[in-house]
Design an enzyme around this catalytic site. Structure first.
Site: not given
Length: 340
Positions: A216, A219, A287
């Site tokens: 993301n 990150e 996920d």
């Protein structure tokens, strides 16, 4: 110059979604039990300025690599999971939840090294209001991945190598993924010419050579060591991250600003989110992105097609409360509304 995504059409996307059925995905990584306790708020306590909740129910849902595996299964793929469970009640509950989600557990490892990693979320709401998360309690320090556990993990990966059409590595820093694990999955992917998709919370630059990584924006900025003191360019950060990780493709998820795809010999491709930018819950959305992209790539889809479908899947799942999955049918039903 038109976007490469614009060349896709609904029929191509629908065919790719249908092609998810039966695709074999091997998932390796850190497993957590997402424990939800739900209650209705009744009044403020006299003892302290806190809500008193009337208990309603509690559930265990697979988290982290477990949620990714559940998404693969919900999308029609075959998910085989290599992860570590504690020999405790929570581990038994998580095992049952994974089994109910249709995940293949033949390669699971039960450890003697501690308790199953658990994240407990307390959800509260009134009689006519949606429940909202009011606190989260993490019990994630009592699991110990032993040397024997890790040896079993490595053996189970090797045993499933010929079965897999794609590999997902999910690293949240709890010990299943280390240099040996990464090198083994990378070797298998290269030898079998199958996609290796990496989702790493803290070690993106440690594991080099993936087919696709999906951080993301937060990150990505952490890897770039951006401290917030100046403006940044997501395109430059993405290209830098690709160089650092030596991955073939990179998708950065940006919340309500959509996704950006980086790849060789092509300018970054920006894709706005599908649907509303008002989400219910972002828990586990990454996920869903990983699961969708892996199934698409396993079926031979282009990175642009994988990105478009990941965007669709992620946008649908954030409209659900808590750790959730998206089904193949939901994605197909939403396709007429997709604008590329």
């Amino acid at each position: 110059m038109s976007s490469p995504v614009a060349s896709l059409n609904a029929s191509e996307l629908a065919a790719t979604i249908e092609g998810f059925t039966g695709r074999r995905v091997l998932l390796v990584g850190d497993l957590v039990a997402d424990h939800y306790i739900k209650g209705k708020s009744s009044r403020i306590s006299r003892e302290a300025p806190v809500l008193i909740l009337k208990y309603q129910e509690e559930t265990i849902i697979p988290g982290q690599v477990g949620n990714t595996a559940a998404n693969v299964a919900a999308l029609g793929g075959e998910a085989k999971l290599v992860a570590v469970l504690g020999r405790d009640t929570r581990g038994d509950q998580l095992n049952d939840a994974l089994n109910s989600a249709g995940v293949n557990l033949d390669s699971m490892v039960q450890s003697q090294g501690g308790c199953t990693l658990t994240k407990t979320r307390i959800l509260a709401g009134g009689h006519h209001a949606a429940r909202q998360q009011v606190i989260r309690i993490d019990d994630d320090e009592r699991m110990r991945i032993t040397a024997h556990d890790h040896q079993l993990v490595m053996g189970n990966i090797e045993s499933a190598a010929d079965w897999a059409e794609a590999i997902i590595v999910s690293d949240y820093g709890y010990g299943v993924i280390d240099q040996k694990t990464w090198e083994l999955t990378l070797k298998i992917a290269e030898q079998r010419n199958i996609p290796l998709v990496l989702d790493s919370r803290y070690n993106l630059t440690s594991w080099k050579g993936a087919t696709l990584i999906t951080p993301n924006e937060e990150e990505a900025l952490a890897v770039a060591k951006w401290d917030g003191s100046s403006d940044y360019c997501i395109d430059k950060i993405g290209e830098t991250l690709r160089d650092q990780t030596e991955c073939r493709h990179l998708i950065i998820t940006r919340g309500n600003e959509g996704l950006v795809l980086f790849q060789d010999d092509c300018a970054p491709v920006h894709l706005p989110i599908f649907g509303s930018d008002e989400c219910t819950d972002v828990t586990g959305a990454g996920d869903t992105v990983v699961a969708t992209a892996s199934l698409a790539l396993a079926g031979g889809a282009t990175p642009q097609c994988a990105m478009a479908l990941s965007n669709l899947g992620g946008s649908l799942v954030v409209m659900k409360l808590g750790t959730a999955t998206v089904s193949q049918l939901e994605m197909k039903n939403a396709l007429p509304c997709v604008s590329l």
